[in-house]
Design a protein around this motif. Structure first.
Motif, PDB file in Angstrom:
ATOM      1  N   ASN A 633      50.392   4.388  58.671  1.00 14.78           N
ATOM      2  CA  ASN A 633      51.343   4.234  59.765  1.00 14.78           C
ATOM      3  C   ASN A 633      51.861   2.802  59.781  1.00 14.78           C
ATOM      4  O   ASN A 633      51.165   1.872  59.374  1.00 14.78           O
ATOM      5  CB  ASN A 633      50.659   4.546  61.107  1.00 14.78           C
ATOM      6  CG  ASN A 633      51.651   4.725  62.238  1.00 14.78           C
ATOM      7  OD1 ASN A 633      52.853   4.772  62.018  1.00 14.78           O
ATOM      8  ND2 ASN A 633      51.147   4.832  63.456  1.00 14.78           N
ATOM      9  N   ARG A 696      43.975  24.072  64.978  1.00 20.45           N
ATOM     10  CA  ARG A 696      44.709  22.896  65.465  1.00 20.45           C
ATOM     11  C   ARG A 696      45.959  22.683  64.619  1.00 20.45           C
ATOM     12  O   ARG A 696      45.877  22.560  63.397  1.00 20.45           O
ATOM     13  CB  ARG A 696      43.839  21.649  65.387  1.00 20.45           C
ATOM     14  CG  ARG A 696      42.507  21.771  66.115  1.00 20.45           C
ATOM     15  CD  ARG A 696      42.675  21.722  67.615  1.00 20.45           C
ATOM     16  NE  ARG A 696      41.378  21.749  68.292  1.00 20.45           N
ATOM     17  CZ  ARG A 696      40.650  20.670  68.553  1.00 20.45           C
ATOM     18  NH1 ARG A 696      41.083  19.475  68.182  1.00 20.45           N
ATOM     19  NH2 ARG A 696      39.488  20.775  69.174  1.00 20.45           N
ATOM     20  N   ILE A 698      48.837  20.204  63.603  1.00 21.08           N
ATOM     21  CA  ILE A 698      49.151  18.773  63.607  1.00 21.08           C
ATOM     22  C   ILE A 698      50.625  18.606  63.275  1.00 21.08           C
ATOM     23  O   ILE A 698      51.074  18.975  62.190  1.00 21.08           O
ATOM     24  CB  ILE A 698      48.279  18.014  62.593  1.00 21.08           C
ATOM     25  CG1 ILE A 698      46.800  18.278  62.886  1.00 21.08           C
ATOM     26  CG2 ILE A 698      48.572  16.518  62.647  1.00 21.08           C
ATOM     27  CD1 ILE A 698      45.871  17.775  61.823  1.00 21.08           C
ATOM     28  N   ILE A 704      45.226  11.244  61.315  1.00 19.81           N
ATOM     29  CA  ILE A 704      44.033  10.668  61.937  1.00 19.81           C
ATOM     30  C   ILE A 704      44.330  10.036  63.288  1.00 19.81           C
ATOM     31  O   ILE A 704      43.405   9.777  64.063  1.00 19.81           O
ATOM     32  CB  ILE A 704      43.346   9.626  61.020  1.00 19.81           C
ATOM     33  CG1 ILE A 704      44.297   8.466  60.712  1.00 19.81           C
ATOM     34  CG2 ILE A 704      42.831  10.269  59.757  1.00 19.81           C
ATOM     35  CD1 ILE A 704      43.625   7.312  60.000  1.00 19.81           C
ATOM     36  N   GLU A 705      45.596   9.790  63.606  1.00 19.29           N
ATOM     37  CA  GLU A 705      45.936   9.161  64.883  1.00 19.29           C
ATOM     38  C   GLU A 705      46.360  10.176  65.945  1.00 19.29           C
ATOM     39  O   GLU A 705      46.745   9.793  67.050  1.00 19.29           O
ATOM     40  CB  GLU A 705      47.033   8.114  64.683  1.00 19.29           C
ATOM     41  CG  GLU A 705      46.601   6.941  63.824  1.00 19.29           C
ATOM     42  CD  GLU A 705      47.661   5.854  63.717  1.00 19.29           C
ATOM     43  OE1 GLU A 705      48.638   5.902  64.491  1.00 19.29           O
ATOM     44  OE2 GLU A 705      47.506   4.961  62.861  1.00 19.29           O
ATOM     45  N   GLN A 706      46.296  11.470  65.626  1.00 24.59           N
ATOM     46  CA  GLN A 706      46.753  12.499  66.564  1.00 24.59           C
ATOM     47  C   GLN A 706      45.573  13.095  67.323  1.00 24.59           C
ATOM     48  O   GLN A 706      44.498  13.295  66.752  1.00 24.59           O
ATOM     49  CB  GLN A 706      47.519  13.595  65.822  1.00 24.59           C
ATOM     50  CG  GLN A 706      48.607  13.079  64.897  1.00 24.59           C
ATOM     51  CD  GLN A 706      49.470  12.006  65.533  1.00 24.59           C
ATOM     52  OE1 GLN A 706      49.958  12.180  66.652  1.00 24.59           O
ATOM     53  NE2 GLN A 706      49.688  10.917  64.814  1.00 24.59           N
ATOM     54  N   LYS A 707      45.798  13.394  68.602  1.00 19.13           N
ATOM     55  CA  LYS A 707      44.720  13.939  69.431  1.00 19.13           C
ATOM     56  C   LYS A 707      44.247  15.291  68.904  1.00 19.13           C
ATOM     57  O   LYS A 707      43.069  15.641  69.055  1.00 19.13           O
ATOM     58  CB  LYS A 707      45.178  14.067  70.878  1.00 19.13           C
ATOM     59  CG  LYS A 707      46.343  15.021  71.119  1.00 19.13           C
ATOM     60  CD  LYS A 707      46.727  15.073  72.584  1.00 19.13           C
ATOM     61  CE  LYS A 707      47.876  16.051  72.830  1.00 19.13           C
ATOM     62  NZ  LYS A 707      48.253  16.105  74.256  1.00 19.13           N
ATOM     63  N   GLU A 708      45.168  16.059  68.269  1.00 20.14           N
ATOM     64  CA  GLU A 708      44.773  17.354  67.719  1.00 20.14           C
ATOM     65  C   GLU A 708      43.752  17.202  66.588  1.00 20.14           C
ATOM     66  O   GLU A 708      43.036  18.144  66.254  1.00 20.14           O
ATOM     67  CB  GLU A 708      46.001  18.101  67.186  1.00 20.14           C
ATOM     68  CG  GLU A 708      47.030  18.491  68.229  1.00 20.14           C
ATOM     69  CD  GLU A 708      48.029  17.385  68.506  1.00 20.14           C
ATOM     70  OE1 GLU A 708      48.956  17.630  69.290  1.00 20.14           O
ATOM     71  OE2 GLU A 708      47.883  16.271  67.946  1.00 20.14           O
ATOM     72  N   PHE A 709      43.701  16.006  66.015  1.00 23.13           N
ATOM     73  CA  PHE A 709      42.815  15.753  64.875  1.00 23.13           C
ATOM     74  C   PHE A 709      41.600  14.923  65.273  1.00 23.13           C
ATOM     75  O   PHE A 709      40.651  14.792  64.506  1.00 23.13           O
ATOM     76  CB  PHE A 709      43.605  15.028  63.786  1.00 23.13           C
ATOM     77  CG  PHE A 709      42.922  14.944  62.448  1.00 23.13           C
ATOM     78  CD1 PHE A 709      42.887  16.035  61.592  1.00 23.13           C
ATOM     79  CD2 PHE A 709      42.310  13.772  62.038  1.00 23.13           C
ATOM     80  CE1 PHE A 709      42.263  15.966  60.357  1.00 23.13           C
ATOM     81  CE2 PHE A 709      41.682  13.687  60.792  1.00 23.13           C
ATOM     82  CZ  PHE A 709      41.659  14.792  59.959  1.00 23.13           C
ATOM     83  N   SER A 710      41.620  14.379  66.490  1.00 28.66           N
ATOM     84  CA  SER A 710      40.657  13.339  66.854  1.00 28.66           C
ATOM     85  C   SER A 710      39.203  13.787  66.774  1.00 28.66           C
ATOM     86  O   SER A 710      38.333  13.002  66.402  1.00 28.66           O
ATOM     87  CB  SER A 710      40.968  12.816  68.259  1.00 28.66           C
ATOM     88  OG  SER A 710      40.896  13.882  69.204  1.00 28.66           O
ATOM     89  N   ASP A 711      38.921  15.041  67.130  1.00 27.09           N
ATOM     90  CA  ASP A 711      37.529  15.484  67.089  1.00 27.09           C
ATOM     91  C   ASP A 711      37.231  16.394  65.898  1.00 27.09           C
ATOM     92  O   ASP A 711      36.200  17.042  65.843  1.00 27.09           O
ATOM     93  CB  ASP A 711      37.155  16.187  68.397  1.00 27.09           C
ATOM     94  CG  ASP A 711      38.012  17.423  68.650  1.00 27.09           C
ATOM     95  OD1 ASP A 711      39.039  17.579  67.968  1.00 27.09           O
ATOM     96  OD2 ASP A 711      37.651  18.223  69.535  1.00 27.09           O
ATOM     97  N   LYS A 713      36.126  16.432  62.323  1.00 34.82           N
ATOM     98  CA  LYS A 713      35.494  15.555  61.333  1.00 34.82           C
ATOM     99  C   LYS A 713      35.732  16.135  59.943  1.00 34.82           C
ATOM    100  O   LYS A 713      34.822  16.655  59.288  1.00 34.82           O
ATOM    101  CB  LYS A 713      34.005  15.401  61.629  1.00 34.82           C
ATOM    102  CG  LYS A 713      33.717  14.692  62.952  1.00 34.82           C
ATOM    103  CD  LYS A 713      32.227  14.527  63.178  1.00 34.82           C
ATOM    104  CE  LYS A 713      31.946  13.688  64.418  1.00 34.82           C
ATOM    105  NZ  LYS A 713      32.478  14.293  65.646  1.00 34.82           N
TER     106      LYS A 713
END
Length: 719
Positions: A633, A696, A698, A704-711, A713
């Motif tokens: 980014n 999810r 995206i 990696i910076e999106q809330k849909e991806f945040s949890d 792993k």
């Protein structure tokens, strides 16, 4: 130290004649010692080498020199081009030496690297170059033997009559060089290829892994000075400069303010880096700065703009959406990105009166010459451009800003100058991949068929942010594609697979959303749309339906699409730069966590000239596409990028690359582009696999910076 990039006629003749006498200057860079000069033999043979055309020369020893005219930045064109010439020449590859040609518009067409167009442009030209030389050698032998040329055959640099060797190419070069080249020559049937399609080693491999001076950063000229430059934030201009501390640094000879920039001049780059950090520069707005660098706000406003430009419209879109049983709407957004080649920008320039010598890494040597000509008001005929190997480019070196900086400073100082950018200069000095936001809409009937399709692209300095004639255009009765451009002082330019690098991810992810809503298999839905385009096309079709179908089917077959319930898969396919690539990403669950295990790619790029290089291009494109979709980014504050080096500008790491399985579809076409087409489909394949595994979706990069991806792993493993 010698000029290590000079490739004039005498220098390459030194190499061409080494086997049977000739001066050879050898450098050994595999140790830390200074290069040693060796005189291997006398120079008598130098005058006996014969140039058959712009691409090749042959010595009486049978040694062959082949010039590669296009800049080499890792796409391995410097190996592939000579392979084509050598194939038609029937050369002994072990006797071929390859050199980078300097800029010469009289000898070569399209002497640049960009748009994955070098191979399709030069394929036939290169074949004719080799075939012409072979024709002349055979004609000379036929005349000497007093037999018809049709009775002679060639193989590995030798000429045969009735199966018996009669001459080597070297024995015929003098006689052949006196003959007139024919206007037309016969080319080989592809089934007879012996070099093309084989895994030839990179001709510069040894020089690369032994650290020989191939790149622009390696270049040195006795008497030159080094320069490093501080450039202003976007939308700003210099108000004042305090250079007193910079001038006090040992090794700094001068500080120059020019063209809204500040250059520090000295002996080497390290003191210049220290001096740059001591400059005290005050800036003020130049009148072009945006009131806000809030690009999210800009995107939202322009997606509702009434000033959109219609790029393509088929059918009655309004009625289709009004009567739809279901409408799916989604928006996708991508950020600015730096090109970040491994080798930062650099160039050497020596202005000598009304003549200029330019040496360094550029994708567009003619642009470098033309912009230098305009800047200095010197005729282009008086400007030479020699090419070093490029340590990456990805479109950044299509520009010539770093070239004209060197030329301008050389003119001002009346000295040869080498300008070098630091990594921070490279990331903060532009030009970037444009930031874009897309709004997609699909109208479905009660059977789940797509009866309407809308796309509006909003790009910041992106030009046309759509590719209005790409799939699914032509397969939907009612279609509307629009574009809105926002002008910004942030400079942008082509970034590997321009526009399609992100559009493919967004488009292919959205098509999966449509397939889900229509309760259709994503691969089958795409094949059904292609059938629609072939059997009952809507408007003009600008892509090859059969070639796209071929890679879709191959990728599905090779990846065992849908056949393993324990493997969640994501599919993507795209056409760009004349080639077709389909990809399938495999995710498996381990200990309750998704693991990206494998990406399968099927590519139709026509004839594969150099399999080793082709595999690296496809794999490299996938790694690049994956890394930038998931991790990278670039954001701005008050005209300055927040990310200035690799500590904050996140790139993919080696351990994060999954297994990549590469396949090719032989459609019988001549070679098409390959440097870029494998990148666009990758983000969509991975995103669709993540959805299949986690539910999810995206819609914004980097993942990696999106809330849909945040949890999530997501782990990456090689099987």
């Amino acid at each position: 130290m010698a000029n290590l990039t000079k490739t004039n006629r005498r220098d390459f003749l030194k190499i061409a004649g080494t086997t049977a006498g000739g001066l050879f200057i050898g450098f050994n860079w595999s140790s830390c010692d200074s290069p040693k000069v060796q005189v291997l033999s006398d120079a008598e043979v130098l005058s006996q080498v014969h140039e058959f055309n712009a691409y090749l020369s042959i010595s009486p020893t049978g040694d062959i020199v082949i010039y590669s005219p296009n800049p080499e930045l890792g796409q391995n064109i410097i190996t592939s081009f000579p392979m084509i010439v050598a194939e038609e020449l029937d050369a002994d590859w072990n006797k071929v030496r390859v050199f980078q040609a300097a800029l010469d518009n009289e000898k070569y067409d399209r002497q640049l690297t960009g748009g994955s167009g070098a191979m399709p442009h030069s394929w036939e030209r290169l074949r004719k170059a080799g075939a012409t030389a072979r024709h002349l050698l055979v004609a000379a032998a036929a005349e000497k033997l007093q037999v018809p040329a049709t009775e002679l055959t060639t193989e590995k640099g030798e000429i045969f009559h009735n199966g018996k060797k009669k001459f080597s190419y070297g024995e015929m070069v003098t006689d052949a060089s006196k003959l007139t080249a024919p206007e037309e020559v016969s080319l080989k049937d592809p089934k007879d290829f012996k070099i093309i399609g084989t895994p030839v080693k990179n001709v510069k491999g040894k020089e690369i892994y032994t650290g020989q001076p191939l790149f622009g950063l390696d270049f040195y000229r006795e008497g030159m000075v080094n320069a490093m430059i501080t450039r202003p934030p976007f939308g700003m201009k210099i108000k004042s400069v305090d250079d007193s501390a910079a001038r006090s640094v040992a090794g700094v000879s001068d500080v120059i303010v020019f063209n809204n920039k500040v250059a520090v001049i000295g002996e080497s780059t390290w003191p210049l880096i220290k001096a740059k950090n001591k400059l005290r520069i005050e800036y003020e707005p130049d009148g072009t700065v945006e009131s806000s660098f809030d690009h999210d706000r800009i995107f939202k406003e322009l997606l509702e703009s009434k000033d959109a430009r219609v790029m393509r419209k088929d059918g009655d879109v309004e009625t289709a959406f009004k009567n739809a049983a279901q409408v799916i709407t989604s928006e996708y957004q991508c950020p600015f990105l730096s090109h970040s080649p491994m080798e930062p920008q650099n160039f050497f320039a020596h202005v000598k009166g009304d003549k200029v010598e330019l040496i360094g890494p550029t994708q567009t040597p003619d642009r470098a010459r033309m912009e230098t000509s305009r800047l200095l008001d010197i005729p282009k005929e008086n400007i030479t451009v020699e090419l070093t190997r490029l340590g990456g480019g990805f479109g950044r070196r299509l520009a010539a800003d770093f070239v004209v900086e060197a030329a301008e400073l050389s003119k001002m100082l009346d000295k040869p100058v080498k300008v070098t950018w630091s990594r921070e200069d490279d990331m903060t000095g532009g030009a970037y991949r444009p930031a874009v936001r897309y709004r997609f809409q699909a109208a479905l009937d009660d059977q789940g068929n797509m009866i309407g399709y809308k796309l509006r692209g909003v790009g910041i300095n992106a030009g046309n942010s759509t590719r209005e004639n790409n799939f699914p255009s032509g397969s939907v009765d009612n279609l509307l594609i629009e574009n809105v451009e926002h002008k910004s002082p942030i400079t942008t330019n082509a970034w590997r697979a321009p526009i399609t690098n992100f559009l493919a991810y967004a488009e292919q992810s959205f098509l999966d959303e449509v397939a889900l809503a229509a309760k259709k298999d994503p691969v089958k839905m795409r094949l059904d749309l292609l059938d629609r385009a072939k059997n009952n096309p809507v408007g003009e079709i600008h892509y090859d339906i059969d070639r796209m179908r071929g890679v879709i089917q191959t990728a599905a077959e090779k990846s065992n699409w849908g056949k393993n319930k324990d493997v969640m898969q994501g599919f993507s396919v795209y056409f760009s730069h004349r080639s077709y690539v389909a990809q399938v990403a495999n995710i498996e669950m381990e200990n309750g966590q998704p693991v990206l295990k494998k990406i399968t790619a099927a590519t139709d790029c026509g004839t594969v000239v150099h399999p080793t290089g082709a595999n690296q291009q496809v794999r490299g494109g996938i790694v690049d596409g994956m890394g930038h979709a998931m991790f990278t980014n670039m954001t701005f504050e008050n005209g300055l990028p927040k990310q200035k080096n690799f500590d904050t500008y996140r790139l993919i790491r080696m351990k994060e690359v999954p297994e990549i399985d590469v396949h090719y579809v032989d459609s019988g076409y001549d070679p098409t582009g390959l440097g870029e087409p494998a990148l666009p489909p990758t983000g969509g394949a991975i995103a669709n696999a993540i959805f299949a595994a986690t539910g999810r979706r995206i819609r914004t990069q980097p993942f990696i910076e999106q809330k849909e991806f945040s949890d999530i792993k997501l782990q990456i493993k090689r099987t």
